[in-house]
Scaffold this motif. Structure first.
Motif, PDB file in Angstrom:
ATOM      1  N   TYR A  93      11.382  64.121   1.315  1.00 19.03           N
ATOM      2  CA  TYR A  93      11.944  64.506   0.025  1.00 19.03           C
ATOM      3  C   TYR A  93      11.436  63.471  -0.968  1.00 19.03           C
ATOM      4  CZ  TYR A  93      15.308  65.951  -3.491  1.00 19.03           C
ATOM      5  OH  TYR A  93      15.889  66.418  -4.642  1.00 19.03           O
ATOM      6  N   ASP A  96      11.972  64.672  -7.346  1.00 18.02           N
ATOM      7  CA  ASP A  96      11.600  66.030  -7.742  1.00 18.02           C
ATOM      8  C   ASP A  96      11.375  66.189  -9.239  1.00 18.02           C
ATOM      9  OD1 ASP A  96      14.163  65.911  -8.567  1.00 18.02           O
ATOM     10  OD2 ASP A  96      14.944  67.468  -7.242  1.00 18.02           O
ATOM     11  N   TYR A  97      11.656  65.140 -10.010  1.00 16.33           N
ATOM     12  CA  TYR A  97      11.392  65.218 -11.448  1.00 16.33           C
ATOM     13  C   TYR A  97       9.941  64.841 -11.760  1.00 16.33           C
ATOM     14  CZ  TYR A  97      12.407  60.287 -10.712  1.00 16.33           C
ATOM     15  OH  TYR A  97      12.421  59.010 -10.214  1.00 16.33           O
ATOM     16  N   GLN A 138       5.931  70.146 -11.185  1.00 13.83           N
ATOM     17  CA  GLN A 138       7.029  69.283 -10.728  1.00 13.83           C
ATOM     18  C   GLN A 138       7.395  69.611  -9.279  1.00 13.83           C
ATOM     19  OE1 GLN A 138      10.306  69.543 -13.544  1.00 13.83           O
ATOM     20  NE2 GLN A 138       9.871  67.452 -14.189  1.00 13.83           N
ATOM     21  N   ARG A 140      10.093  69.762  -7.762  1.00 12.00           N
ATOM     22  CA  ARG A 140      11.273  70.614  -7.529  1.00 12.00           C
ATOM     23  C   ARG A 140      10.875  72.077  -7.422  1.00 12.00           C
ATOM     24  NH1 ARG A 140      13.630  68.833 -13.078  1.00 12.00           N
ATOM     25  NH2 ARG A 140      14.620  67.333 -11.714  1.00 12.00           N
ATOM     26  N   LYS A 141       9.648  72.392  -7.850  1.00 13.36           N
ATOM     27  CA  LYS A 141       9.181  73.780  -7.758  1.00 13.36           C
ATOM     28  C   LYS A 141       8.311  73.990  -6.531  1.00 13.36           C
ATOM     29  CE  LYS A 141       9.443  74.262 -12.719  1.00 13.36           C
ATOM     30  NZ  LYS A 141       8.739  73.861 -13.918  1.00 13.36           N
TER      31      LYS A 141
ATOM     32  N   LYS B  81      18.864  60.689  -0.448  1.00 17.40           N
ATOM     33  CA  LYS B  81      17.791  61.692  -0.545  1.00 17.40           C
ATOM     34  C   LYS B  81      16.564  61.276   0.251  1.00 17.40           C
ATOM     35  CE  LYS B  81      18.960  63.973  -4.841  1.00 17.40           C
ATOM     36  NZ  LYS B  81      18.475  64.382  -6.155  1.00 17.40           N
TER      37      LYS B  81
END
Lengths: 318, 259
Positions: A93, A96-97, A138, A140-141, B81
């Motif tokens: 992970y 995500d920005y 980004q 997150r996509k 996270k």
């Protein structure tokens, strides 16, 4: 003899469990292992076997209860050693920005590259993992598979000598898995050492020079995939057809699986010639004769089903 | 600060900006506009006092809320996270990561406070009052707010190294409130005759960060001069306390097992 690139000696990790009455649960039990330079080493085991714990210990994310480990001759406590290694965490992970390009640029900063060098490296890595067109998107996509590719890119961004990959094929479609396999094989061609954990055994069978099987925190076997398989008692599979009007000998009948006119029978090697003579006598037509090669999967499943089983191969230190 | 910490700090700042943390500025601007319009109608001759008090208090409260609620999540979020895994696999020491996160949030707050200060100046200008030399003390008050928040972030990061964000926020808020009333705690010790209690109160008084000394809003509102000694004493105090807290945080964090 050259020093092993990865040398693990008696690595043990206990985790406290329970809220009030703390008890210790052993997640890794005296792991001793050595990996040579240029090897692709597959670290196999079911969920909860201790694979991720081992990788986290090697990366300094958690600390061992006992034992030591060295990578490239330097202690795992030595942060500077991290200049020479790359790591892909399990189910990675990332921020995500950020876009994929920004993320890789951020990670490249920790190796002191100038802006132009960073730009070049990032572009090269995005190209290598098939994300050249998605560099400005980004994270997150991103799909899970795309994130996995970004994870691999960040792990090899700085041309590390040793690469640790935790479940690198996880979440990838067949094409993605093949691409990751190609990347790993490409790293081997460049003389890199790759240590990766997986429970997808076919991937390990295909590309690993050696594999280690971990179960319930203990190393159950180490060796070349073929070496591990050769430890199994092999039999032979005979595929044949019976002519019309001819019957199979009565003692073979219960052991044969029939599909139309065709029969398949597995026999121990010691009985092979006797069975073949019987088949010749009844004028059976032999279609194929092949050794029964138990897959790594069979080996793996047997280990899981019998946790107390004696290790098939015990080769802790080479 | 090392290059490693610098990279972490810049990314922390970028995260705050992209998470729309600076949106609070809109609220602040609305508050200032509202106040400027209102005091023009209801107060005679005390516009300066009202605007300065309201503006500086709002800067302090907005900053405090951000320092606590972002501060307690700085480390925890990275662990939860698992973004920290990839980061610590690089040649980054854990203390460098902590310092980077600290500086990144401080930078975010400083930018935020600077923009709010511009808003405050605009509100003062709007009520039709010329800027005076004594207004320089407003800058001192703003500087003290920065020092105060620098200390609050360090407290929040310290707790977040071993506690959940919810508990860390509670602990940090409790420490802040106790620190604001530090003098009352000291005075309470003077009232008690038991030497043991007296000693305990003194230990608590000297251990707690003293936030009282950073609050000069009322004095600035009344155009009182801020002694230079207070400026350097507060600066030194904040520097020392922040260093100690970051050292303690690094000690705890450097040996903690990540999930």
């Amino acid at each position: 003899m050259a020093l092993p690139v990865i040398e693990i000696l008696g690595l043990t990790k206990d985790f406290p469990t329970g809220f009030w009455r703390k008890r210790m649960r052993r997640s890794l039990d005296g792991l001793t292992l050595a990996v040579e330079e240029g090897e692709i080493f597959g670290f196999l085991g079911p969920n909860g076997a201790g694979k991720t714990t081992t990788l986290k210990l090697l990366m300094g994310l958690i600390f061992p209860t006992a034992g030591t480990a060295h990578i490239l001759g330097r202690s795992i406590d030595d942060t500077q050693m991290h200049r020479e290694i790359g790591y892909l965490p399990e189910q990675p992970y990332f921020y995500d920005y950020l876009t994929a390009r920004e993320l890789l640029d951020y990670y490249a900063r920790f190796f002191g590259y100038g802006a132009a060098e960073r730009r070049q490296r990032v572009a090269r890595m995005l190209e290598r993992v098939g994300l050249a067109d998605a560099g400005g998107v980004q994270l997150r996509k991103f799909s899970k598979g795309m994130l996995q590719r970004v994870g691999i890119a960040q792990a090899i961004l700085h041309d590390p000598r040793v690469i640790f990959l935790d479940e690198p094929m996880s979440g990838l479609d067949p094409i993605g898995r093949r691409e990751v396999r190609d990347i790993i094989l490409g790293l081997k061609r460049q003389g890199r050492t790759v240590f990766f954990s997986t429970h997808i055994l076919s991937d390990a069978e295909m590309i690993c020079d050696r594999v280690g099987v971990l179960h319930l925190g203990k190393l159950r076997g180490v060796g070349a995939p073929g070496e591990i398989l050769s430890m199994e008692s092999h039999g032979m599979e005979i595929l044949f057809e019976m002519r019309a009007g001819r019957a199979l000998p009565a003692d073979l009948l219960p052991r044969a699986a029939q599909t139309g006119q065709r029969y398949r029978i597995e026999v121990p090697e010691a009985e092979l010639y006797g069975v073949l003579e019987q088949l010749r006598d009844c004028e059976a037509r032999i279609l194929s004769l092949a050794p029964v090669r138990p897959s790594l999967e069979d080996y793996f499943l047997r280990l899981v089903e019998s946790p107390a089983a004696t290790p098939a191969v015990e080769e802790p230190v080479r | 600060m090392s290059g490693m910490s610098g990279a972490v700090a810049l990314n922390t700042f970028r995260e705050a900006v992209r998470d729309r943390v600076l949106y609070n500025l809109i609220l602040f601007a609305l508050l200032m506009i509202g106040a400027a319009v209102l005091v023009g109608q209801i107060s005679i001759g005390i516009e300066r006092l009202v605007i300065i008090n309201l503006g500086l208090s709002a800067i302090s409260v907005f900053g405090l809320v951000m320092a606590i609620f972002i501060g307690v999540g700085l480390v925890y979020k990275e662990i939860e996270k698992r973004t920290l895994y990839s980061l610590l696999a690089r040649p980054v020491r854990r203390w460098e990561f902590l310092v980077g996160k600290y500086v990144g949030l401080l930078l975010t707050l400083v930018v935020n406070i600077l923009l709010m200060s511009v808003g405050l100046a605009a509100a003062l200008f709007a009520v039709g009052r010329p800027l005076l030399r004594s207004d320089l003390s407003i800058l001192t008050a703003i500087y003290f707010i920065v020092l105060e928040l620098a200390l609050v972030i360090a407290v929040a990061i310290f707790f977040s190294c071993f506690s959940t964000p919810m508990l860390s926020a509670l602990f940090t808020l409790a420490i802040y409130i106790a620190g604001v009333f530090a003098w009352e705690i000291r005075d309470f010790g003077a009232l008690v005759h038991s030497p043991a209690v007296h000693l305990a109160v003194r230990v608590v008084y000297y251990t707690l960060p003293n936030f009282h000394n950073f609050n000069i809003i009322a004095a600035v509102g009344h155009a009182e001069r801020v002694p230079f000694s207070l400026i350097w004493q507060n600066t030194l105090y904040a520097l020392l306390y922040v260093t100690l807290l970051l050292l303690a945080s690094a000690t705890v964090f450097s040996r903690s097992n990540l999930k």
